[in-house]
Design an enzyme around this catalytic site. Structure first.
Site, PDB file in Angstrom:
ATOM      1  CG  ASP A   1      -5.836   0.746  -2.914  1.00 59.68           C
ATOM      2  OD1 ASP A   1      -6.724   1.336  -2.312  1.00 59.68           O
ATOM      3  OD2 ASP A   1      -5.972  -0.128  -3.725  1.00 59.68           O
TER       4      ASP A   1
ATOM      5  CG  ASP B   1      -0.471  -0.083  -3.883  1.00 53.24           C
ATOM      6  OD1 ASP B   1      -1.125   0.590  -4.359  1.00 53.24           O
ATOM      7  OD2 ASP B   1      -0.917  -1.439  -4.086  1.00 53.24           O
TER       8      ASP B   1
ATOM      9  CD  GLU C   1      -0.570  -1.334 -10.440  1.00 53.19           C
ATOM     10  OE1 GLU C   1      -0.799  -1.267 -11.614  1.00 53.19           O
ATOM     11  OE2 GLU C   1       0.614  -1.804 -10.140  1.00 53.19           O
TER      12      GLU C   1
ATOM     13  CE1 TYR D   1      -4.641  -1.339  -0.979  1.00 52.35           C
ATOM     14  CE2 TYR D   1      -2.255  -1.167  -0.615  1.00 52.35           C
ATOM     15  CZ  TYR D   1      -3.564  -1.372  -1.396  1.00 52.35           C
ATOM     16  OH  TYR D   1      -3.218  -1.560  -2.826  1.00 52.35           O
TER      17      TYR D   1
ATOM     18  CG  HIS E   1       4.938   2.856   5.453  1.00 51.84           C
ATOM     19  ND1 HIS E   1       6.039   2.184   5.008  1.00 51.84           N
ATOM     20  CD2 HIS E   1       4.754   4.161   4.732  1.00 51.84           C
ATOM     21  CE1 HIS E   1       6.408   2.792   3.993  1.00 51.84           C
ATOM     22  NE2 HIS E   1       5.645   3.777   3.804  1.00 51.84           N
TER      23      HIS E   1
END
Length: 800
Positions: free
Chosen positions: A82, A84, A86, A288, A333
């Site tokens: 992903d 982000d 994490e 997402y 975003h």
């Protein structure tokens, strides 16, 4: 050698991506993180720049070995976790553990799992963003420091097995403070006055016009005086104001707003929403789902425009660009939206379809025209009073986005829409015929307790946590039993109603149930005591501004503006000394302990505190010559509000009722309520009062239980004591060696012989032999056998 290996973090994501890539690509899943800080150790060297010590969990070792082997055989490894922090950290851990080479490794990110997005990502690879990795690592290490150092303090000062977390503790504080606000709240009464007038409609029929007085009366005397004056008053329309209003749609969903709306509209918990959204994302249906951005891409805006024009016409289109208020640079975003606006319905389970529909409608509405409303306000004067009645009504001239979507509000949200009735034709100077006027006693309401959704909104408002943390935070505080999701039944309350009808003024008292709440977050006694203790000794950890500042510092690390080690060093230099000084502090009372008074019988001190198994009342102290006595609090009691009298009531049980068949019969109270006990048999008291139940009633309950038990045990066999024919909730079955076996419906259970029972057992075991359930059972049996062998070996060794 295979050309390309793509590694993602979930098997569902891998399955979807594999459909879009050709035979030159192999897609595998890491099943989340492949390594983490060691579970039982501190795993951080605070003297060496907070160096973390990671380990690969035993259940991931085989997977890591497979990924290593596949990576070595590939020309290029694509890390596609992903987008982000994490996800970036997962990519970095894979790079490190699999010992990948920079020239053969590429990092790709996408915020939707569609063919175009995946192919575009492959065309635009990048390297791993170490700033994002550092931000995630800083959060992980800081949270480990807080948890690892605070938990032992709680074990010693409050109760064993407790734990503390940085964001979780602040969430508990919000819930505790709201509960205390409610307890301290004093309701005030006032009289709300409403009137019903009779007026002709457009067809000449008489209809009702409802209006409300602009002010409320504080006393019954004031309300009565007003109604007396209205007996002879004339009511005239003094003004009619009509003004146009425009309502604009809400922005597309962020993680927080999706969690709130899904709770209000679909009744989902925050954790359920995130689980379902994850499934939708991994199936390629939505973008997402962890984001604090309300922005939509030009592709999405164009898709909305086309869908709205096709479904409703050009007039309903109004393209908008929403701007994100939260900085949150670590998140995706773009807002949460469908990947294809033309997909109105999806395949999937009911909850997936409902959540997708909610996301699609919110996205469409955000790109639709304002709703145009005409609001009319009518002022009605009273001939012998200065007060005025007001009636209002709305007409929707153009529904705009309301055709698709209406936003919901919490019970404590401002600006909640109420349905406004249409008004009949009226004119200025018109005399109105009074039907009735009612003054109803109303009471101010205490602040509402938090729901999961309203708690998320509050955390976001305070800048605490980020999209990825809301769901785990709310789950954790409930798992730790600091907070429970429950309901308040409400109480009956009397209120006064004065009604003027014709020249007759009536006065009556009515009753209502007030204060009933469902699915609200309530602090437990343990949660309150832990909160008070942490607030006293670690005010920074529980400070809202401090917690929000730490989040901003993580953002600054992610943007490369701060060094993660500097942030941790500054925090630790202040935090660690306060842990040591708190551990060294000696206090006269245990945290949360409250002295209620003296027991009139024994003259010993009565107190309440958090015991090893929860809140307890204690008579006596450890210093007394006689041992202290303990009693558990009932479910609806709290150590904050329990009185001395209520506490002493708990010690009236157990009480002895007498003898039955030479055995003593007693009544006691346990965690699950009161019960009758005789010779190892417990019978719950469902309706009887444990303080008044008689010996005869207790014996009757015992006999009923024995009769019910007898009905359960249908047949036994002396030659095979481990086998029995039982009667269960779903019908008769064979119980044999810890397992249950069905009895076919066409067989009378009592007619079965031992041989027939064993044959049924054999047939079912053969049928289930290849099933996953049987495999799991076999593994369990093998593990048990292994443990037994080890114990025997240890025992033999000990004897030697």
């Amino acid at each position: 050698m295979q050309k390309n290996l793509v590694i993602v973090e979930s098997p569902a994501k891998a399955k979807t991506i594999e459909k879009f890539l050709g035979k030159d690509f192999k897609v595998l899943s890491s099943y989340g993180h492949i390594r983490d800080l060691k579970k039982k150790d501190f795993s951080i060297d605070v003297n060496d720049s907070f160096k973390p010590y990671y380990e690969i969990p035993s259940d991931k070792k085989a997977l890591v070995a497979k990924l290593k082997e596949e990576a070595q055989d590939a020309e290029t490894v694509w890390l596609a976790s992903d987008e982000d922090r994490e996800g970036e950290a997962i990519a970095w851990h894979l790079y490190e553990v699999l010992k990948l080479k920079p020239e053969h490794t590429k990092r790709i990110v996408f915020h939707e799992i569609t063919k175009n997005a995946i192919l575009k990502a492959i065309e635009q690879p990048r390297s791993i963003d170490l700033n994002l990795v550092d931000a995630q690592q800083a959060r992980r290490i800081l949270d480990r420091i807080v948890g690892f150092e605070l938990s032992p303090v709680l074990w010693r000062k409050v109760k064993p097995s407790l734990s503390a977390g940085r964001v979780q503790s602040v969430a508990v504080r919000l819930i505790v403070e709201r509960e205390r606000e409610i307890h301290a709240f004093h309701s005030e009464a006032a009289y709300r006055v409403t009137a019903t007038f009779l007026v002709p409609d457009a067809d000449g029929k008489t209809v009702e016009l409802k209006a409300e007085l602009g002010t409320r009366f504080k006393t019954k005397a004031e309300a009565q005086k007003f109604l007396e004056n209205c007996k002879t008053a004339r009511f005239t329309i003094s003004d009619i104001v009509t003004r146009p209003l425009k309502k604009s749609p809400a922005a597309p969903f962020t993680t927080s707003t999706l969690q709130q709306e899904a709770a209000r509209k679909l009744g989902l918990t925050v954790a359920q929403t995130m689980r379902i959204a994850q499934q939708l994302y991994e199936s390629g249906y939505i973008t997402y789902m962890r984001t604090d951005s309300v922005n939509l891409s030009e592709y999405a805006i164009n898709g909305c425009r086309e869908a709205i024009t096709r479904l409703m016409g050009e007039r309903y289109v109004k393209s908008r660009h929403f701007t994100t208020k939260t900085k949150g640079a670590q998140e995706a975003h773009e807002a949460i939206r469908p990947t294809d606006m033309n997909t109105a319905k999806i395949d999937g389970q009911a909850q997936e379809r409902r959540l997708y529909d909610l996301i699609r409608k919110r996205t469409l509405a955000s790109q639709m025209a304002d709703a145009e409303i005409e609001k009319t306000t009518v002022s009605i004067t009273i001939s012998n009073e200065s007060e005025m009645f007001t009636a209002s009504g709305e007409v929707v001239k153009f529904d705009g986005f309301l055709r698709v979507y209406r936003e919901s509000y919490d019970d404590d949200a401002e600006g909640q829409d109420e349905e406004t009735p249409l008004l009949p034709p009226l004119k200025k100077g018109q005399q109105l015929e009074r039907e009735n006027i009612t003054a109803t006693e109303r009471f101010t309401q205490h602040p509402p307790r938090y729901t999961e959704a309203s708690l998320v909104r509050k955390l976001e408002e305070l800048g605490i946590g980020r999209p990825s943390t809301y769901a785990p935070t709310i789950s954790t505080i409930q798992q730790r039993e600091y907070v429970v999701k429950g309901e308040k039944p409400g109480e009956e309350r009397a209120y006064n109603v004065l009604t003027l009808e014709g020249a007759q003024l009536s006065d009556e008292t009515r009753t209502e149930i007030t204060g009933a709440e469902k699915a609200k977050l309530l602090p437990t006694d343990t949660g309150m005591v832990v909160n008070d203790f942490l607030t006293e000794y670690f005010p920074d950890i529980l400070d809202y501004n401090f917690t929000a500042t730490v989040e901003k510092q993580f953002d600054e690390i992610a943007e490369g503006e701060k060094q993660w080690t500097d942030v941790l060093d500054k925090f630790y230099k202040k935090f660690h000394p306060s842990v040591e000084s708190t551990l060294a502090t000696k206090s006269a009372h245990k945290a949360g302990e409250r002295v209620l008074g003296i027991d009139p019988v024994s003259q010993r001190q009565v107190s309440v505190k958090i015991g090893r198994f929860g809140p307890v009342v204690q008579i006596g102290t450890a210093e007394d010559s006689e041992k202290p006595r303990f009693a558990q609090l009932k479910k609806d009691m709290s150590i904050e509000t329990i009185t001395l009298e209520e506490a002493l009531e708990l010690f009236k049980l157990p009480r002895t009722l007498g003898q039955y068949e030479g055995k003593t019969v007693t009544v006691g109270a346990g965690r699950f309520g009161p019960y009758v006990y005789i010779a190892g048999v417990y019978v719950s008291l469902k309706t009887q009062d444990p303080m008044t139940v008689t010996l005869d009633e207790a014996i009757e309950l015992l006999k009923e239980k024995q009769a019910a038990e007898a009905k359960r045990h249908l047949k036994k066999f002396d030659e095979e004591p481990e086998l029995e024919i039982m009667n269960g909730r779903f019908g008769p079955y064979i119980a044999y060696k810890g397992n249950n076996y069905k009895i076919p419906k066409d067989i009378v259970p009592e007619d079965l012989s031992l041989a027939s029972c064993l044959e049924l057992v054999r047939l079912q075991e053969e049928k289930e032999a290849g099933s996953p359930k049987a495999a799991a059972k076999a593994r369990k049996a093998a593990a048990a056998k292994k443990t037994t062998s080890k114990k025997k070996a240890a025992s033999t060794e000990g004897k030697k």
